[in-house]
Design a protein around this motif. Sequence first.
Motif, PDB file in Angstrom:
ATOM      1  N   ASN A  91       0.852  -1.184   0.000  1.00  0.00           N
ATOM      2  CA  ASN A  91       0.000   0.000   0.000  1.00  0.00           C
ATOM      3  C   ASN A  91       0.890   1.238   0.000  1.00  0.00           C
ATOM      4  O   ASN A  91       1.327   1.717   1.050  1.00  0.00           O
ATOM      5  N   ASN A  92       1.165   1.747  -1.198  1.00  0.00           N
ATOM      6  CA  ASN A  92       2.112   2.850  -1.339  1.00  0.00           C
ATOM      7  C   ASN A  92       1.461   4.191  -1.660  1.00  0.00           C
ATOM      8  O   ASN A  92       2.076   5.239  -1.465  1.00  0.00           O
ATOM      9  N   VAL A  93       0.225   4.185  -2.165  1.00  0.00           N
ATOM     10  CA  VAL A  93      -0.427   5.442  -2.539  1.00  0.00           C
ATOM     11  C   VAL A  93      -0.397   6.423  -1.375  1.00  0.00           C
ATOM     12  O   VAL A  93      -0.691   6.064  -0.232  1.00  0.00           O
ATOM     13  N   GLY A  94      -0.032   7.664  -1.665  1.00  0.00           N
ATOM     14  CA  GLY A  94      -0.020   8.690  -0.623  1.00  0.00           C
ATOM     15  C   GLY A  94       0.261  10.056  -1.216  1.00  0.00           C
ATOM     16  O   GLY A  94       0.814  10.171  -2.314  1.00  0.00           O
ATOM     17  N   VAL A  95      -0.146  11.093  -0.493  1.00  0.00           N
ATOM     18  CA  VAL A  95       0.120  12.468  -0.900  1.00  0.00           C
ATOM     19  C   VAL A  95       0.639  13.242   0.302  1.00  0.00           C
ATOM     20  O   VAL A  95       0.469  12.838   1.451  1.00  0.00           O
ATOM     21  N   ASP A  96       1.277  14.374   0.028  1.00  0.00           N
ATOM     22  CA  ASP A  96       1.796  15.246   1.076  1.00  0.00           C
ATOM     23  C   ASP A  96       0.998  16.542   1.068  1.00  0.00           C
ATOM     24  O   ASP A  96       0.230  16.812   0.143  1.00  0.00           O
ATOM     25  N   GLY A  97       1.188  17.331   2.100  1.00  0.00           N
ATOM     26  CA  GLY A  97       0.544  18.626   2.178  1.00  0.00           C
ATOM     27  C   GLY A  97       1.241  19.490   3.202  1.00  0.00           C
ATOM     28  O   GLY A  97       1.628  18.993   4.260  1.00  0.00           O
ATOM     29  N   ALA A  98       1.447  20.754   2.873  1.00  0.00           N
ATOM     30  CA  ALA A  98       2.107  21.692   3.789  1.00  0.00           C
ATOM     31  C   ALA A  98       1.198  22.907   3.983  1.00  0.00           C
ATOM     32  O   ALA A  98       1.188  23.818   3.154  1.00  0.00           O
ATOM     33  N   VAL A  99       0.432  22.887   5.065  1.00  0.00           N
ATOM     34  CA  VAL A  99      -0.535  23.946   5.359  1.00  0.00           C
ATOM     35  C   VAL A  99      -0.536  24.194   6.864  1.00  0.00           C
ATOM     36  O   VAL A  99      -0.585  23.231   7.635  1.00  0.00           O
ATOM     37  N   PRO A 100      -0.480  25.455   7.315  1.00  0.00           N
ATOM     38  CA  PRO A 100      -0.609  25.715   8.758  1.00  0.00           C
ATOM     39  C   PRO A 100      -1.913  25.137   9.283  1.00  0.00           C
ATOM     40  O   PRO A 100      -2.941  25.162   8.590  1.00  0.00           O
ATOM     41  N   PHE A 101      -1.894  24.630  10.509  1.00  0.00           N
ATOM     42  CA  PHE A 101      -3.056  23.945  11.061  1.00  0.00           C
ATOM     43  C   PHE A 101      -4.326  24.789  10.968  1.00  0.00           C
ATOM     44  O   PHE A 101      -5.396  24.290  10.600  1.00  0.00           O
ATOM     45  N   ALA A 102      -4.225  26.088  11.286  1.00  0.00           N
ATOM     46  CA  ALA A 102      -5.407  26.954  11.288  1.00  0.00           C
ATOM     47  C   ALA A 102      -6.019  27.118   9.904  1.00  0.00           C
ATOM     48  O   ALA A 102      -7.177  27.536   9.782  1.00  0.00           O
ATOM     49  N   GLU A 103      -5.269  26.765   8.866  1.00  0.00           N
ATOM     50  CA  GLU A 103      -5.743  26.963   7.494  1.00  0.00           C
ATOM     51  C   GLU A 103      -6.121  25.660   6.783  1.00  0.00           C
ATOM     52  O   GLU A 103      -6.446  25.672   5.596  1.00  0.00           O
ATOM     53  N   ILE A 104      -6.084  24.542   7.489  1.00  0.00           N
ATOM     54  CA  ILE A 104      -6.424  23.270   6.861  1.00  0.00           C
ATOM     55  C   ILE A 104      -7.933  23.204   6.631  1.00  0.00           C
ATOM     56  O   ILE A 104      -8.720  23.223   7.575  1.00  0.00           O
ATOM     57  N   SER A 105      -8.325  23.150   5.378  1.00  0.00           N
ATOM     58  CA  SER A 105      -9.742  23.070   5.030  1.00  0.00           C
ATOM     59  C   SER A 105     -10.224  21.621   5.123  1.00  0.00           C
ATOM     60  O   SER A 105      -9.421  20.681   5.174  1.00  0.00           O
TER      61      SER A 105
END
Length: 245
Positions: A91-105
């Motif tokens: 199970n290799n599928v994955g994505v990253d994301g760099a967002v400040p916690f207060a701005e995570i939609s």
Amino acid sequence: MDQGLAGKRVVVTGGTRGIGRATVLAFARCGAHVVACHRTESQHADSLARELAELGGQNRVVRTDVTSVAGARRLGDAVGAELGQLDVLVNNVGVDGAVPFAEISQTEWHRLIDHNVTAAHLVTQAVLGLLVDGASVVNIGSSVALRGRVNGVHYTASKAALIGFTRGLCKELGPRGIRVNTVAPGLTETEPGAGLPPQAVERIVGMTALGRICRPEDVAGAVLFLAGDTSRYVSGTTLNVDGGV
């Protein structure tokens, strides 16, 4: 020591780039039969199909979105038709994301959870009936799950959840001799400098005992170990591949 991978039937999700691609090719070079899946048409998928054809064996590249129930079932049907049964699931599928916690939609939160946790759940369920007794399930996590990361609360949480998924699933599948483990890479160089500014790369390398960024082949080696015969009594573990951060 021979890992006993020749002839093994393997599926790798997210198999056309980076860690997934290195893992697919490593299995194929060992003589395994591999089904790799990807979500969108690209030159990476086309070139992987050509490389696998050159290596020989019963290999196939399948296009499907494993973050959906229908897409995961489509992969399961393709694996059943091509390989019959299954010795290894990665199970290799994955994505990253760099967002400040207060701005995570909500959209961003679900994007990471769907790719990094839900896809593993859906695919594992879809192929569960194909897994032979003594099979191996390897989930690709991240060493960030054990450390946390600024501007990555949702990413950290999703990878930490994958560790819990591994621990719970190994208990359920253990009676069949099926092992379930997680490989947790550090920052991995899937493109020059891992796509980071030079100063960021320098800082991370300075924190790493081995003095370099992880390469996809480093992770593939750990996956092959957990899929092979020499790890036959290893289950429920998280194997860090982070160079000693």
